[in-house]
Design an enzyme around this catalytic site. Sequence first.
Site, PDB file in Angstrom:
ATOM      1  CB  ILE A  65      -0.885   0.014   1.265  1.00  0.00           C
ATOM      2  CG1 ILE A  65      -1.764  -1.242   1.305  1.00  0.00           C
ATOM      3  CG2 ILE A  65      -1.711   1.295   1.362  1.00  0.00           C
ATOM      4  CD1 ILE A  65      -2.340  -1.548   2.675  1.00  0.00           C
ATOM      5  CB  CYS A  66       2.295   3.692  -1.705  1.00  0.00           C
ATOM      6  SG  CYS A  66       1.803   3.838  -3.432  1.00  0.00           S
ATOM      7  NE  ARG A  67      -0.696  11.849  -2.099  1.00  0.00           N
ATOM      8  CZ  ARG A  67      -0.747  12.223  -3.383  1.00  0.00           C
ATOM      9  NH1 ARG A  67      -0.041  11.602  -4.301  1.00  0.00           N
ATOM     10  NH2 ARG A  67      -1.527  13.231  -3.741  1.00  0.00           N
TER      11      ARG A  67
END
Length: 102
Positions: A65-67
Amino acid sequence: MSQMAVITTYELNEKLEAGEKLELVDVREHDEVAMGIIPGAKHIPMGDIPASLDYFDKDKEYIMICRSGSRSAYVCDFLQAQGYKVRNMTGGMLEWRGKVEY
């Protein structure tokens, strides 16, 4: 390089709400995680991933997961090349509508 597995924010939220136990890894920076992280996610900033390989188990699948889904895609490529099972959360936290912890 084999195709990268993905999961949408909607699919992930459905799995979490159904009580599935998933291995989530948030690769954002500390200041980004301070704005909210998916409950149960492990925070390992992208730059720390190569030094954190001992955290990962080749028998498990990890959802990265990231932005926005871009950095986590790079991390997925890297980990996949090391022999790990990974899936990228497309859309990242920008599209996440589920619960968050602060």
